[in-house]
Motif scaffolding. Structure first.
Motif, PDB file in Angstrom:
ATOM      1  N   VAL A 110       0.808  -1.223   0.000  1.00  0.00           N
ATOM      2  CA  VAL A 110       0.000   0.000   0.000  1.00  0.00           C
ATOM      3  C   VAL A 110       0.846   1.280   0.000  1.00  0.00           C
ATOM      4  CG1 VAL A 110      -1.672   1.340   1.340  1.00  0.00           C
ATOM      5  CG2 VAL A 110      -2.050  -1.100   0.955  1.00  0.00           C
ATOM      6  N   PRO A 111       1.989   1.356   0.718  1.00  0.00           N
ATOM      7  CA  PRO A 111       2.805   2.578   0.625  1.00  0.00           C
ATOM      8  C   PRO A 111       3.231   2.908  -0.803  1.00  0.00           C
ATOM      9  CG  PRO A 111       3.484   1.285   2.515  1.00  0.00           C
ATOM     10  CD  PRO A 111       2.511   0.438   1.760  1.00  0.00           C
ATOM     11  N   GLU A 112       3.462   1.874  -1.629  1.00  0.00           N
ATOM     12  CA  GLU A 112       3.785   2.112  -3.041  1.00  0.00           C
ATOM     13  C   GLU A 112       2.617   2.786  -3.750  1.00  0.00           C
ATOM     14  OE1 GLU A 112       4.709  -1.516  -4.982  1.00  0.00           O
ATOM     15  OE2 GLU A 112       6.372  -2.035  -3.656  1.00  0.00           O
ATOM     16  N   TYR A 113       1.403   2.300  -3.463  1.00  0.00           N
ATOM     17  CA  TYR A 113       0.225   2.857  -4.116  1.00  0.00           C
ATOM     18  C   TYR A 113       0.031   4.317  -3.723  1.00  0.00           C
ATOM     19  CZ  TYR A 113      -0.738  -2.205  -4.132  1.00  0.00           C
ATOM     20  OH  TYR A 113      -0.639  -3.570  -4.245  1.00  0.00           O
ATOM     21  N   VAL A 114       0.270   4.612  -2.448  1.00  0.00           N
ATOM     22  CA  VAL A 114       0.106   5.991  -1.964  1.00  0.00           C
ATOM     23  C   VAL A 114       1.078   6.915  -2.684  1.00  0.00           C
ATOM     24  CG1 VAL A 114       0.370   7.512   0.023  1.00  0.00           C
ATOM     25  CG2 VAL A 114      -0.817   5.323   0.278  1.00  0.00           C
ATOM     26  N   ARG A 115       2.337   6.486  -2.815  1.00  0.00           N
ATOM     27  CA  ARG A 115       3.327   7.316  -3.512  1.00  0.00           C
ATOM     28  C   ARG A 115       2.913   7.547  -4.961  1.00  0.00           C
ATOM     29  NH1 ARG A 115       6.981   4.246  -0.335  1.00  0.00           N
ATOM     30  NH2 ARG A 115       7.310   2.765  -2.035  1.00  0.00           N
ATOM     31  N   ARG A 116       2.415   6.491  -5.604  1.00  0.00           N
ATOM     32  CA  ARG A 116       2.003   6.624  -7.003  1.00  0.00           C
ATOM     33  C   ARG A 116       0.795   7.551  -7.121  1.00  0.00           C
ATOM     34  NH1 ARG A 116       3.267   7.637 -11.870  1.00  0.00           N
ATOM     35  NH2 ARG A 116       2.014   6.593 -13.480  1.00  0.00           N
ATOM     36  N   LEU A 117      -0.135   7.458  -6.199  1.00  0.00           N
ATOM     37  CA  LEU A 117      -1.306   8.336  -6.223  1.00  0.00           C
ATOM     38  C   LEU A 117      -0.908   9.789  -6.011  1.00  0.00           C
ATOM     39  CD1 LEU A 117      -3.786   6.120  -4.167  1.00  0.00           C
ATOM     40  CD2 LEU A 117      -3.938   6.659  -6.606  1.00  0.00           C
ATOM     41  N   GLN A 118       0.106  10.004  -5.169  1.00  0.00           N
ATOM     42  CA  GLN A 118       0.612  11.364  -4.979  1.00  0.00           C
ATOM     43  C   GLN A 118       1.234  11.894  -6.271  1.00  0.00           C
ATOM     44  OE1 GLN A 118       2.894  10.338  -1.256  1.00  0.00           O
ATOM     45  NE2 GLN A 118       2.173  12.372  -0.657  1.00  0.00           N
ATOM     46  N   GLU A 119       2.007  11.024  -6.942  1.00  0.00           N
ATOM     47  CA  GLU A 119       2.624  11.414  -8.214  1.00  0.00           C
ATOM     48  C   GLU A 119       1.563  11.777  -9.257  1.00  0.00           C
ATOM     49  OE1 GLU A 119       4.962   8.085  -9.335  1.00  0.00           O
ATOM     50  OE2 GLU A 119       6.508   8.412  -7.808  1.00  0.00           O
ATOM     51  N   LEU A 120       0.429  11.069  -9.208  1.00  0.00           N
ATOM     52  CA  LEU A 120      -0.648  11.310 -10.165  1.00  0.00           C
ATOM     53  C   LEU A 120      -1.568  12.451  -9.722  1.00  0.00           C
ATOM     54  CD1 LEU A 120      -1.523   7.578 -10.947  1.00  0.00           C
ATOM     55  CD2 LEU A 120      -0.399   9.216 -12.473  1.00  0.00           C
ATOM     56  N   LYS A 121      -1.198  13.135  -8.630  1.00  0.00           N
ATOM     57  CA  LYS A 121      -1.902  14.324  -8.142  1.00  0.00           C
ATOM     58  C   LYS A 121      -3.320  14.026  -7.674  1.00  0.00           C
ATOM     59  CE  LYS A 121       1.768  16.324  -9.764  1.00  0.00           C
ATOM     60  NZ  LYS A 121       2.939  16.453  -8.871  1.00  0.00           N
ATOM     61  N   MET A 122      -3.517  12.859  -7.068  1.00  0.00           N
ATOM     62  CA  MET A 122      -4.834  12.551  -6.522  1.00  0.00           C
ATOM     63  C   MET A 122      -5.074  13.349  -5.237  1.00  0.00           C
ATOM     64  SD  MET A 122      -6.282  10.515  -8.638  1.00  0.00           S
ATOM     65  CE  MET A 122      -5.437  11.508  -9.890  1.00  0.00           C
TER      66      MET A 122
ATOM     67  N   VAL B 167      -5.477   6.776   4.352  1.00  0.00           N
ATOM     68  CA  VAL B 167      -4.964   5.429   4.604  1.00  0.00           C
ATOM     69  C   VAL B 167      -5.486   4.947   5.952  1.00  0.00           C
ATOM     70  CG1 VAL B 167      -2.905   3.986   4.853  1.00  0.00           C
ATOM     71  CG2 VAL B 167      -2.880   5.942   3.282  1.00  0.00           C
ATOM     72  N   SER B 168      -6.067   3.769   5.973  1.00  0.00           N
ATOM     73  CA  SER B 168      -6.632   3.221   7.212  1.00  0.00           C
ATOM     74  C   SER B 168      -5.528   2.704   8.125  1.00  0.00           C
ATOM     75  CB  SER B 168      -7.597   2.066   6.885  1.00  0.00           C
ATOM     76  OG  SER B 168      -6.864   0.902   6.529  1.00  0.00           O
ATOM     77  N   GLU B 169      -5.896   2.405   9.350  1.00  0.00           N
ATOM     78  CA  GLU B 169      -4.963   1.755  10.261  1.00  0.00           C
ATOM     79  C   GLU B 169      -4.696   0.330   9.770  1.00  0.00           C
ATOM     80  OE1 GLU B 169      -8.151   0.064  13.568  1.00  0.00           O
ATOM     81  OE2 GLU B 169      -7.075   1.936  13.944  1.00  0.00           O
ATOM     82  N   ARG B 170      -3.669  -0.267  10.313  1.00  0.00           N
ATOM     83  CA  ARG B 170      -3.231  -1.592   9.883  1.00  0.00           C
ATOM     84  C   ARG B 170      -4.237  -2.665  10.288  1.00  0.00           C
ATOM     85  NH1 ARG B 170      -0.506  -5.688  12.533  1.00  0.00           N
ATOM     86  NH2 ARG B 170       0.919  -6.962  11.274  1.00  0.00           N
ATOM     87  N   VAL B 171      -4.490  -3.588   9.366  1.00  0.00           N
ATOM     88  CA  VAL B 171      -5.329  -4.751   9.631  1.00  0.00           C
ATOM     89  C   VAL B 171      -4.551  -5.995   9.218  1.00  0.00           C
ATOM     90  CG1 VAL B 171      -7.476  -5.950   9.049  1.00  0.00           C
ATOM     91  CG2 VAL B 171      -7.447  -3.456   9.203  1.00  0.00           C
TER      92      VAL B 171
ATOM     93  N   VAL C  52      -0.375 -11.099   7.218  1.00  0.00           N
ATOM     94  CA  VAL C  52       0.505  -9.976   6.877  1.00  0.00           C
ATOM     95  C   VAL C  52      -0.257  -8.667   7.093  1.00  0.00           C
ATOM     96  CG1 VAL C  52       1.882 -11.294   5.209  1.00  0.00           C
ATOM     97  CG2 VAL C  52      -0.141 -10.036   4.437  1.00  0.00           C
ATOM     98  N   SER C  53       0.446  -7.571   6.954  1.00  0.00           N
ATOM     99  CA  SER C  53      -0.150  -6.255   7.146  1.00  0.00           C
ATOM    100  C   SER C  53      -0.974  -5.850   5.930  1.00  0.00           C
ATOM    101  CB  SER C  53       0.967  -5.229   7.384  1.00  0.00           C
ATOM    102  OG  SER C  53       0.456  -3.926   7.442  1.00  0.00           O
ATOM    103  N   SER C  54      -2.138  -5.263   6.182  1.00  0.00           N
ATOM    104  CA  SER C  54      -2.956  -4.731   5.096  1.00  0.00           C
ATOM    105  C   SER C  54      -3.491  -3.369   5.497  1.00  0.00           C
ATOM    106  CB  SER C  54      -4.106  -5.688   4.767  1.00  0.00           C
ATOM    107  OG  SER C  54      -5.163  -5.560   5.711  1.00  0.00           O
ATOM    108  N   HIS C  55      -3.789  -2.554   4.488  1.00  0.00           N
ATOM    109  CA  HIS C  55      -4.376  -1.238   4.704  1.00  0.00           C
ATOM    110  C   HIS C  55      -5.395  -0.957   3.604  1.00  0.00           C
ATOM    111  CE1 HIS C  55      -1.417   0.167   7.741  1.00  0.00           C
ATOM    112  NE2 HIS C  55      -0.580  -0.584   7.065  1.00  0.00           N
ATOM    113  N   MET C  56      -6.282  -0.045   3.891  1.00  0.00           N
ATOM    114  CA  MET C  56      -7.219   0.442   2.896  1.00  0.00           C
ATOM    115  C   MET C  56      -6.856   1.881   2.571  1.00  0.00           C
ATOM    116  SD  MET C  56     -11.387   0.379   3.029  1.00  0.00           S
ATOM    117  CE  MET C  56     -11.579   1.692   4.227  1.00  0.00           C
ATOM    118  N   VAL C  57      -6.766   2.194   1.290  1.00  0.00           N
ATOM    119  CA  VAL C  57      -6.462   3.561   0.867  1.00  0.00           C
ATOM    120  C   VAL C  57      -7.577   4.040  -0.054  1.00  0.00           C
ATOM    121  CG1 VAL C  57      -4.992   2.709  -1.017  1.00  0.00           C
ATOM    122  CG2 VAL C  57      -4.797   5.077  -0.287  1.00  0.00           C
ATOM    123  N   SER C  58      -8.079   5.221   0.214  1.00  0.00           N
ATOM    124  CA  SER C  58      -9.091   5.826  -0.642  1.00  0.00           C
ATOM    125  C   SER C  58      -8.561   7.163  -1.159  1.00  0.00           C
ATOM    126  CB  SER C  58     -10.404   6.035   0.121  1.00  0.00           C
ATOM    127  OG  SER C  58     -10.220   6.968   1.179  1.00  0.00           O
TER     128      SER C  58
END
Length: 290
Positions: A238-250, A255-259, A264-270
């Motif tokens: 998920v941290p990769e997705y967040v960085r990419r979304l920032q690059e794409l100017k979203m 980002v949700s807390e860890r589940v 393994v660790s998971s997160h929800m990002v909207s």
């Protein structure tokens, strides 16, 4: 048979959706049972095992410690394997269903949604949750489930009919790295525990695999309408997705807390696609309310 309550009995979920990767669960259970049997053998035949270790270690105290340590490791291993199997079983059904409800809840206005997309729809737990929400709001919208396997999409259509939302669901076979849809096509795009599987043929931690996952994120943004909302629940990356979304100017990246899911660790990002191009990186908020 449609049931829209946010919590469900495990048996209901598995009766409708079955289970992917049951081989993994069977593998974990078989090894858990094996180590449990070995632990019992250690208890009942400890003296014989101790005498065996005496042939390897001249000191009785060292042999006794080695026998006891081996028995303890075996017992702990059986407990860990049973726990892993239980977590896998919970993650594949009840947790997946619960997270689907949270993902649906992160979109504030479903009444205006005309088209939604579920990338990697699989058995349809998230897909049908979206369709149920559309039905609940009286929307005339539709949700499209995209998967790499035609066999999977046919199975997903069956689960939609069982849930009573078949008229809101369309399934399509396609490549998630090059979505077969026009730009700015969907009001909402969602995906649950899928994107991390893209590029696995290169190995999960390789540059090539990361590039493939970023292609999916880019495609998700491409087909989303300006002002549309995207929600991804996934493992590890998920941290990769967040960085990419920032690059794409979203915008409005949350980002949700860890589940813990599948051990393994998971997160929800909207996030929300801006109505017009925005200069500068988007703000990231840690907020479980998404």
């Amino acid at each position: 048979m449609g049931k829209s309550n946010s919590s469900r009995d495990w048996t209901q979920i598995y009766a409708i959706y079955g289970m992917d990767q049951w081989q993994t669960l069977l593998f974990l259970l078989c090894h858990a049972v094996l180590f449990s049997l070995l632990s019992i053998i250690f208890v009942f035949y400890f003296d014989s095992i101790f005498h065996f270790f005496q042939t390897l270690f001249p000191s009785p105290s060292t042999a006794r410690f080695a026998a006891g340590f081996s028995g303890a490791v075996t017992s702990i291993s059986s407990v860990c394997l049973f726990f892993a199997a239980a977590n896998f079983l919970y993650s594949a059904g009840p947790l997946h269903y619960e997270m689907a409800q949270r993902m649906v809840g992160s979109v504030y206005d479903w009444s205006s949604v005309k088209l939604a997309l579920d990338i990697g729809c699989g058995r349809g737990i998230l897909l049908n949750s979206v369709a149920t929400q559309l039905k609940k709001t009286g929307s005339s919208g539709r949700v499209v489930g995209l998967d790499r396997s035609k066999r999977t999409t046919l199975s997903t259509l069956r689960t939609a009919n069982v849930e009573g939302v078949g008229e809101y669901v369309t399934c399509k076979e396609g490549d998630v790295r090059s979505l077969p849809f026009d730009d700015n096509y969907f009001d909402v795009v969602v995906s649950a525990v899928f994107v991390h599987t893209v590029g696995k043929e290169y190995g999960h931690r390789t540059v090539e695999a990361a590039a493939e996952r970023m292609r999916v994120v880019g495609e998700m943004v491409r087909v989303l309408k300006p002002g549309g909302v995207g929600v991804v629940w996934d493992l590890l990356h998920v941290p990769e997705y967040v960085r990419r979304l920032q690059e794409l100017k979203m915008e409005d990246i949350r980002v949700s807390e860890r589940v813990t899911a599948f051990m393994v660790s998971s997160h929800m990002v909207s996030f929300r696609k801006p109505s017009q191009h925005v200069v500068g990186p988007g703000e990231v908020r840690l907020d479980w309310r998404c």
